[in-house]
Design a protein around this motif. Structure first.
Motif, PDB file in Angstrom:
ATOM      1  N   PRO A   1      -6.237   1.116  -6.637  1.00  0.00           N
ATOM      2  CA  PRO A   1      -5.856   2.486  -6.253  1.00  0.00           C
ATOM      3  C   PRO A   1      -4.877   2.495  -5.082  1.00  0.00           C
ATOM      4  O   PRO A   1      -5.150   1.913  -4.025  1.00  0.00           O
ATOM      5  CB  PRO A   1      -7.190   3.130  -5.856  1.00  0.00           C
ATOM      6  N   GLY A   2      -3.736   3.124  -5.274  1.00  0.00           N
ATOM      7  CA  GLY A   2      -2.762   3.272  -4.201  1.00  0.00           C
ATOM      8  C   GLY A   2      -2.108   1.991  -3.768  1.00  0.00           C
ATOM      9  O   GLY A   2      -1.576   1.922  -2.662  1.00  0.00           O
TER      10      GLY A   2
ATOM     11  N   LEU B   1      13.322   8.203  -6.732  1.00  0.00           N
ATOM     12  CA  LEU B   1      12.736   8.782  -7.948  1.00  0.00           C
ATOM     13  C   LEU B   1      12.168  10.168  -7.665  1.00  0.00           C
ATOM     14  O   LEU B   1      12.270  11.071  -8.497  1.00  0.00           O
ATOM     15  CB  LEU B   1      11.642   7.858  -8.483  1.00  0.00           C
ATOM     16  N   ARG B   2      11.584  10.354  -6.486  1.00  0.00           N
ATOM     17  CA  ARG B   2      11.012  11.651  -6.151  1.00  0.00           C
ATOM     18  C   ARG B   2      12.101  12.693  -5.971  1.00  0.00           C
ATOM     19  O   ARG B   2      11.989  13.823  -6.436  1.00  0.00           O
ATOM     20  CB  ARG B   2      10.183  11.554  -4.874  1.00  0.00           C
TER      21      ARG B   2
ATOM     22  N   GLU C   1       0.848  -1.186   0.000  1.00  0.00           N
ATOM     23  CA  GLU C   1       0.000   0.000   0.000  1.00  0.00           C
ATOM     24  C   GLU C   1       0.891   1.247   0.000  1.00  0.00           C
ATOM     25  O   GLU C   1       1.812   1.347   0.822  1.00  0.00           O
ATOM     26  CB  GLU C   1      -0.912   0.007   1.237  1.00  0.00           C
ATOM     27  N   MET C   2       0.623   2.186  -0.887  1.00  0.00           N
ATOM     28  CA  MET C   2       1.455   3.377  -1.021  1.00  0.00           C
ATOM     29  C   MET C   2       0.591   4.608  -1.180  1.00  0.00           C
ATOM     30  O   MET C   2      -0.611   4.514  -1.472  1.00  0.00           O
ATOM     31  CB  MET C   2       2.393   3.255  -2.242  1.00  0.00           C
ATOM     32  N   ASP C   3       1.235   5.767  -0.980  1.00  0.00           N
ATOM     33  CA  ASP C   3       0.584   7.010  -1.338  1.00  0.00           C
ATOM     34  C   ASP C   3       0.247   6.968  -2.828  1.00  0.00           C
ATOM     35  O   ASP C   3       1.080   6.545  -3.644  1.00  0.00           O
ATOM     36  CB  ASP C   3       1.519   8.180  -1.034  1.00  0.00           C
ATOM     37  N   PRO C   4      -0.955   7.368  -3.234  1.00  0.00           N
ATOM     38  CA  PRO C   4      -1.334   7.273  -4.652  1.00  0.00           C
ATOM     39  C   PRO C   4      -0.340   7.949  -5.595  1.00  0.00           C
ATOM     40  O   PRO C   4      -0.050   7.444  -6.684  1.00  0.00           O
ATOM     41  CB  PRO C   4      -2.705   7.955  -4.697  1.00  0.00           C
ATOM     42  N   ALA C   5       0.232   9.085  -5.181  1.00  0.00           N
ATOM     43  CA  ALA C   5       1.203   9.779  -6.037  1.00  0.00           C
ATOM     44  C   ALA C   5       2.475   8.954  -6.184  1.00  0.00           C
ATOM     45  O   ALA C   5       3.042   8.844  -7.282  1.00  0.00           O
ATOM     46  CB  ALA C   5       1.516  11.157  -5.470  1.00  0.00           C
ATOM     47  N   ASP C   6       2.938   8.355  -5.070  1.00  0.00           N
ATOM     48  CA  ASP C   6       4.145   7.525  -5.144  1.00  0.00           C
ATOM     49  C   ASP C   6       3.889   6.275  -5.975  1.00  0.00           C
ATOM     50  O   ASP C   6       4.756   5.848  -6.753  1.00  0.00           O
ATOM     51  CB  ASP C   6       4.581   7.119  -3.732  1.00  0.00           C
ATOM     52  N   ALA C   7       2.714   5.701  -5.821  1.00  0.00           N
ATOM     53  CA  ALA C   7       2.386   4.508  -6.594  1.00  0.00           C
ATOM     54  C   ALA C   7       2.383   4.831  -8.090  1.00  0.00           C
ATOM     55  O   ALA C   7       2.916   4.059  -8.905  1.00  0.00           O
ATOM     56  CB  ALA C   7       1.027   3.959  -6.159  1.00  0.00           C
ATOM     57  N   ALA C   8       1.793   5.953  -8.443  1.00  0.00           N
ATOM     58  CA  ALA C   8       1.764   6.336  -9.859  1.00  0.00           C
ATOM     59  C   ALA C   8       3.169   6.563 -10.401  1.00  0.00           C
ATOM     60  O   ALA C   8       3.470   6.219 -11.555  1.00  0.00           O
ATOM     61  CB  ALA C   8       0.918   7.594 -10.038  1.00  0.00           C
ATOM     62  N   MET C   9       4.040   7.138  -9.573  1.00  0.00           N
ATOM     63  CA  MET C   9       5.398   7.433 -10.029  1.00  0.00           C
ATOM     64  C   MET C   9       6.200   6.154 -10.259  1.00  0.00           C
ATOM     65  O   MET C   9       6.863   6.004 -11.296  1.00  0.00           O
ATOM     66  CB  MET C   9       6.114   8.311  -9.010  1.00  0.00           C
ATOM     67  N   VAL C  10       6.148   5.208  -9.312  1.00  0.00           N
ATOM     68  CA  VAL C  10       6.928   3.981  -9.497  1.00  0.00           C
ATOM     69  C   VAL C  10       6.372   3.155 -10.652  1.00  0.00           C
ATOM     70  O   VAL C  10       7.130   2.494 -11.371  1.00  0.00           O
ATOM     71  CB  VAL C  10       6.981   3.151  -8.200  1.00  0.00           C
ATOM     72  N   LEU C  11       5.068   3.188 -10.853  1.00  0.00           N
ATOM     73  CA  LEU C  11       4.496   2.452 -11.979  1.00  0.00           C
ATOM     74  C   LEU C  11       4.894   3.086 -13.308  1.00  0.00           C
ATOM     75  O   LEU C  11       5.064   2.399 -14.314  1.00  0.00           O
ATOM     76  CB  LEU C  11       2.974   2.398 -11.848  1.00  0.00           C
TER      77      LEU C  11
ATOM     78  N   LEU D   1      10.486  -0.893  -2.137  1.00  0.00           N
ATOM     79  CA  LEU D   1       9.678  -0.078  -3.036  1.00  0.00           C
ATOM     80  C   LEU D   1       9.554   1.354  -2.514  1.00  0.00           C
ATOM     81  O   LEU D   1       9.589   2.315  -3.294  1.00  0.00           O
ATOM     82  CB  LEU D   1       8.284  -0.701  -3.187  1.00  0.00           C
ATOM     83  N   ALA D   2       9.451   1.515  -1.203  1.00  0.00           N
ATOM     84  CA  ALA D   2       9.379   2.854  -0.625  1.00  0.00           C
ATOM     85  C   ALA D   2      10.678   3.624  -0.869  1.00  0.00           C
ATOM     86  O   ALA D   2      10.664   4.816  -1.192  1.00  0.00           O
ATOM     87  CB  ALA D   2       9.090   2.767   0.876  1.00  0.00           C
TER      88      ALA D   2
END
Length: 622
Positions: free
Chosen positions: A519-520, A547-548, A491-501, A540-541
């Motif tokens: 979602p997320g 990346l951020r 489970e991740m912050d939606p923004a972080d999940a979108a970035m790694v994907l 993953l975190a």
């Protein structure tokens, strides 16, 4: 604001000569240091072998430059103080420029904003002559007494434009800027002797004396750099010698563990002209990207030489910037040359770290007041896991590898010889990092070298080894992945999940295979085999953080390297893990064979050597 408020006349009219010169001076002469730069560059162009610079009140009341160059004939002096009059080019070719100066503006600009006096005697002329200019008014040429060369005095800088004086800094700050200018020019010309004096209030304090360096080429250059930047820099720097496509890069590049808190020790030269070029600064930052912390800056002196037609020096009034015909080629060449030199350093680390360590060992009050030992100590390395308690250490399994893939690093010593824990290596049998003798607090390896003691941070060292192995695997055939028996949903912050994907294809080439899971949420299906068993969520975190941090500021390759660095941390030996002697020795031998192993992925040193004589001094044995 109305048209009248702007004080603009509808009539177009030419400016008088005095106003034109003062406007030009605003571009060329920003502060006293700018005037010193122009005058000393003229002396260098005149073939001087010795240049003496004196100033008073930070250069505001007096700047005097004395040289033994070829001088000027009496009839040439009026032209010397005229705008756009120069002996360095004929105006037909603004590309093939081989001198420092070529605009013909400096002396005219200085004479328009201060009181300028030029006394000169040309080679072969019977006597010297002098000309003076005050606020743009030129006096006649008159005879003077002087041997060969020139003496140029500039008094009361900006007295003709008093508003400019309000923008100058303190005398101390302006004097510091003058010193920096002289040092850079002295670094550019090791065959010329430089002297800098402060003559404020009738004094004569010598601030810098650099006699002409004997020898030629790299030998003279390194001697001058040692004199200007310090002997410690020269001893802890790598020699650069590279050539490609008409470009030649020489100089010295400091080890990553010898760094500064600001970019004050980064000196760059193009065809021996000191510059502050954004392209070269960017290339330098890229070359050291994963070798030091972000708040530290490398110490370098880079000399880039090329045919004049490949670089345009006529893009800035003060000639502080240049423009390359093929910037991409230049950037790639500098990055490649620096990385090659840094990789060749292997496990080497800065000797100044040992000095700082010895300073820390000294009893309180034993060091002389105000004395430092080496550079500012680097931030201590914080292990990913805290040190274990004595009870936990007693229960910990022997060895430290979390997985067989990681243990493989230490199963054999180089050459295939099986380690024998009962027969520990002797210093004479070991490599440069010595033979392991024990472990402190489950974190630091103690090794004995031929003439000292070496302390190794086991987590920091292994983290670098794993990182370099991951990079090598990626470059050769891609990082081998291992499938998880049970995929891990994170489970991740939606923004972080979108970035790694978004970076999923690049992560897959690094051995980390992920997919969207609602979602997320992200599912981790495969992880890099070299890391062994890892925490998928934590990995993953960390990848998301890397990346951020680089978003929008780093090239893809650098961002991928940042991800690999975070991965390496997960596959490294933790602090607090007990190690056998053979494992310690295997780690030491691997460090000796691995590029950049003198510092961890965060730029901190991985090992420190304390020489036996220094240790004896701590105990009063010497």
């Amino acid at each position: 604001m109305t048209h009248q408020d702007r004080n603009i006349s509808p009539e177009i009219r030419p400016l008088d000569e005095a106003a034109v010169n003062r406007i030009a001076a605003g571009e060329v002469v920003e502060r006293p240091a700018s005037a010193v730069k122009e005058l000393v560059e003229n002396a260098i162009d005149a073939g001087a072998r010795r240049i003496d610079v004196a100033y008073a009140d930070g250069g505001k009341s007096l700047i005097r430059v004395v040289d033994d160059g070829h001088g000027m004939a009496p009839e040439a002096l009026p032209l010397a103080v005229a705008r756009h009059a120069t002996s360095k080019i004929d105006g037909s070719d603004l590309v093939n420029i081989r001198s420092f100066g070529f605009r013909g503006e400096a002396l005219a600009s200085l004479g328009s904003v201060g009181r300028l006096s030029i006394t000169s005697r040309a080679v072969g002329t019977p006597e010297a002559a002098q000309i003076t200019v005050s606020a743009g008014r030129v006096a006649g040429v008159r005879p003077a007494a002087l041997g060969q060369g020139s003496v140029i005095e500039l008094r009361d800088l900006f007295h003709a434009t008093p508003a400019r004086l309000k923008f100058l800094r303190t005398d101390r700050a302006e004097a510091q800027a003058i010193g920096d200018v002289i040092k850079r020019l002295a670094m550019a010309e090791p065959g010329i002797g430089f002297t800098l004096r402060d003559v404020t209030d009738g004094g004569d304090r010598i601030l810098l004396r650099a006699d002409p360096e004997p020898g030629q080429g790299a030998e003279a250059l390194e001697a001058r750099l040692s004199r200007i930047m310090g002997r410690e820099f020269a001893q802890n720097a790598l020699r650069l010698e590279a050539a490609r496509d008409g470009f030649v890069l020489t100089g010295l590049a400091g080890l990553p563990t010898q760094s500064r808190g600001a970019a004050v020790a980064q000196h760059m030269f193009v065809n021996r002209r000191p510059v502050r070029d954004k392209l070269m600064i960017g290339a330098l930052r890229a070359a050291y990207a994963d070798l030091m912390p972000r708040d530290r800056h490398a110490m370098v002196a880079l000399y880039l030489d090329c045919p004049p037609e490949l670089v345009d020096v006529n893009v800035h009034p003060a000639k502080a910037e240049v423009r390359f015909r093929e910037p991409g080629v230049v950037r790639g060449f500098i990055v490649g040359a620096l990385r090659h030199a840094l990789a060749g350093a292997g496990h080497r680390s800065s000797s100044t770290i040992a000095g700082a360590a010895l300073g820390a060992f000294r009893p309180e009050g034993s060091a002389p007041p105000g004395r430092g030992y080496g550079p500012r100590p680097l931030a201590p390395h914080t292990p990913a896991q805290g040190a274990l308690s004595a009870a936990q250490l007693a229960q910990a399994p022997e060895g430290f590898a979390e997985a067989s893939a990681t243990r493989a690093l230490f199963d054999t010593l180089p050459g295939g010889a099986a380690p024998d824990a009962d027969q520990p290596l002797q210093p004479a049998q070991a490599g440069p990092l010595g033979a392991a003798r024990g472990q402190l607090h489950g974190t630091y390896i103690v090794a004995q070298s031929g003439d000292g003691v070496i302390l190794v941070d086991q987590h920091a060292a292994h983290e670098r080894l794993v990182y370099e192995r991951l990079k090598l695997a990626r470059d050769r055939h891609g990082v081998v992945a291992q499938a998880l028996l049970v995929p891990e949903v994170v489970e991740m912050d939606p923004a972080d999940a979108a970035m790694v994907l978004e970076f999923a294809p690049e992560l897959a080439r690094l051995g980390l295979v992920i997919e969207a899971f609602g979602p997320g949420a992200v599912v981790v299906r495969e992880t890099p085999a070299l890391l062994g068993v890892v925490d998928g969520a934590g990995l993953l975190a960390d990848c998301a953080d890397a990346l951020r941090d680089g978003s929008g500021t780093q090239a893809l390759e650098q961002r991928v390297d940042a991800v690999l660095s975070r991965m390496a941390c997960h596959g490294s030996v933790r602090a607090g893990r007990a190690m056998r002697i053979d494992e310690m020795n295997a780690l030491l031998r691997e460090m000796e064979a691995t590029p950049h192993s003198g510092q961890c992925n965060h730029g901190r040193p991985t090992w420190i050597e304390l020489k036996l004589p220094d240790i004896e001094k701590l105990f009063g044995r010497r």
